[in-house]
Design a protein around this motif. Structure first.
Motif, PDB file in Angstrom:
ATOM      1  N   TRP A 101      -7.742   1.560 -10.478  1.00 21.06           N
ATOM      2  CA  TRP A 101      -7.287   1.282  -9.356  1.00 21.06           C
ATOM      3  C   TRP A 101      -6.352   0.257  -9.864  1.00 21.06           C
ATOM      4  O   TRP A 101      -5.669  -0.234 -10.877  1.00 21.06           O
ATOM      5  CB  TRP A 101      -8.981  -0.036  -8.434  1.00 21.06           C
TER       6      TRP A 101
ATOM      7  N   THR B 230      -5.374  -7.229  -3.910  1.00 23.00           N
ATOM      8  CA  THR B 230      -6.141  -6.188  -3.771  1.00 23.00           C
ATOM      9  C   THR B 230      -5.653  -5.057  -4.255  1.00 23.00           C
ATOM     10  O   THR B 230      -4.424  -4.712  -4.640  1.00 23.00           O
ATOM     11  CB  THR B 230      -4.786  -6.250  -1.501  1.00 23.00           C
TER      12      THR B 230
ATOM     13  N   THR C 252      -1.764  -3.416  -5.564  1.00 24.04           N
ATOM     14  CA  THR C 252      -1.171  -3.526  -4.792  1.00 24.04           C
ATOM     15  C   THR C 252      -0.121  -5.168  -4.050  1.00 24.04           C
ATOM     16  O   THR C 252       0.694  -4.441  -3.478  1.00 24.04           O
ATOM     17  CB  THR C 252      -1.580  -2.672  -3.217  1.00 24.04           C
TER      18      THR C 252
ATOM     19  N   LYS D  78     -12.286   2.276   0.559  1.00 20.72           N
ATOM     20  CA  LYS D  78     -10.558   1.913   0.365  1.00 20.72           C
ATOM     21  C   LYS D  78      -9.481   1.280  -0.759  1.00 20.72           C
ATOM     22  O   LYS D  78      -9.124   1.628  -1.020  1.00 20.72           O
ATOM     23  CB  LYS D  78      -9.768   2.645   2.022  1.00 20.72           C
ATOM     24  N   ARG D  79     -10.725   0.390  -0.203  1.00 22.24           N
ATOM     25  CA  ARG D  79      -9.638  -0.829  -0.624  1.00 22.24           C
ATOM     26  C   ARG D  79     -10.638  -1.867  -1.438  1.00 22.24           C
ATOM     27  O   ARG D  79     -11.991  -2.035  -1.463  1.00 22.24           O
ATOM     28  CB  ARG D  79      -8.827  -1.687   0.307  1.00 22.24           C
TER      29      ARG D  79
ATOM     30  N   ASN E  13      -5.652  -0.216  -4.728  1.00 21.08           N
ATOM     31  CA  ASN E  13      -5.932   0.724  -4.268  1.00 21.08           C
ATOM     32  C   ASN E  13      -6.262   1.701  -5.068  1.00 21.08           C
ATOM     33  O   ASN E  13      -5.740   1.692  -5.883  1.00 21.08           O
ATOM     34  CB  ASN E  13      -4.207   1.385  -2.846  1.00 21.08           C
ATOM     35  N   SER E  14      -7.232   3.064  -4.778  1.00 21.82           N
ATOM     36  CA  SER E  14      -7.417   3.556  -5.888  1.00 21.82           C
ATOM     37  C   SER E  14      -6.538   5.440  -6.022  1.00 21.82           C
ATOM     38  O   SER E  14      -5.864   5.133  -5.631  1.00 21.82           O
ATOM     39  CB  SER E  14      -8.194   4.598  -5.073  1.00 21.82           C
ATOM     40  N   SER E  15      -6.037   4.414  -7.719  1.00 26.39           N
ATOM     41  CA  SER E  15      -5.408   5.680  -7.906  1.00 26.39           C
ATOM     42  C   SER E  15      -6.132   6.916  -8.015  1.00 26.39           C
ATOM     43  O   SER E  15      -5.520   7.397  -8.979  1.00 26.39           O
ATOM     44  CB  SER E  15      -4.845   4.986  -9.386  1.00 26.39           C
TER      45      SER E  15
END
Length: 297
Positions: free
Chosen positions: A216, A290, A219, A158-159, A292-294
């Motif tokens: 990715w 950190t 964030t 997830k991250r 997150n998936s884009s």
């Protein structure tokens, strides 16, 4: 007794305890304490909570693995992946360090995997909450390898949590470390094969660019100044300013122009050390981020 903090993660007062999970350098117990304290700061910035399932890529001797395992608690676990040979490393080998950690109070939370990240990911369909890359990206052969690995993580985590040296020095005493890394990276780029720990010294901008190409999105990011006891800068500067480095340049670099560039980078490192007037070399700033998936679901 030191415990987890519900608001800030692990207390840095746990560093001496976690340091005992790794083999101790005789006469230098503070070395591992500083390493553990630094990685506690990383884990807290990443907000790794109890119960988290972590895939750690480039785990090496397990310095970050120990802290991650402490943070995720008894309900979490760490799959630690590294392609290094069991007899690689000094003063303790990967095998010795991993065995010591496996026998520690957090050992049952860790599974070791001897494989490259791409080989490991292609051999399993497992998923995790988080993938951690802590001070390992400079070991990769190229930016292309990083892009391939980050791409392979889509749908598996997830991250992404990344920490790498920032190629920036807030403290004057850390400037030699920045220059030494550029010298070392230039030399290793001239070799077909290398076992050095600086192979592709990518900047934070380059890592974010690679992550963007891999879909990715960053964030959160921050830069921290390492503790005085973190000796990575001193170690790297010592190898570059040594006569052995010059012999390695002569043996490994055939292009005369490149020899001049690398020798000049080394000389700049020596000059930066001299400018400290005897003060100890420090470790450069560390970038912590950190992602997150884009990618579309």
């Amino acid at each position: 007794m030191a415990t987890h903090s519900t608001s800030e993660g692990l207390s840095t007062s746990l560093a001496p305890k976690i340091a005992t999970y790794s083999p101790q350098v005789p006469g230098h117990p503070d070395t591992e304490v500083a390493q553990a304290a630094h990685r506690i700061r990383l884990v807290n910035l990443w907000r790794l909570e109890p119960g988290t399932h972590v895939l750690e890529l480039g785990s090496g001797q397990g310095t970050a693995t120990a802290v991650i395992a402490e943070a995720v608690g008894e309900s979490g676990y760490v799959d630690a992946v590294d392609p290094g040979a069991p007899d690689y490393g000094s003063p303790f080998t990967l095998s010795q360090a991993q065995q010591h950690l496996s026998a520690s109070p957090v050992g049952k939370r860790i599974a070791w995997h001897h494989a490259t990240p791409r080989a490991f990911l292609s051999a399993t369909d497992r998923v995790w909450d988080v993938a951690v890359l802590a001070h390992c990206i400079w070991y990769f052969a190229s930016e292309r390898e990083l892009v391939d690995i980050l791409t392979a993580l889509h749908g598996r985590v997830k991250r992404l949590c990344i920490a790498e040296y920032a190629l920036h020095a807030s403290e004057k005493a850390a400037i030699p470390h920045v220059l030494a890394v550029l010298a070392r990276g230039s030399l290793e780029s001239c070799k077909e094969e290398t076992i050095e720990n600086v192979r592709s010294p990518l900047s934070p901008f380059a890592i974010k660019t690679a992550a963007g190409r891999s879909r990715w999105e960053c964030t959160h990011e921050s830069v921290i100044v390492p503790e005085l006891g973190l000796l990575d800068g001193s170690w790297e500067v010592g190898t570059v300013t040594s006569d052995r480095f010059l012999r390695d340049v002569d043996d490994s670099v055939s292009n005369e122009k490149m020899k001049v560039v690398i020798a000049s980078a080394r000389e700049a490192t020596v000059a930066a050390v001299s400018a400290l007037d005897g003060a100890k070399v420090r470790t450069m700033d560390v970038w912590v981020a950190t992602f997150n998936s884009s990618a579309p679901c």
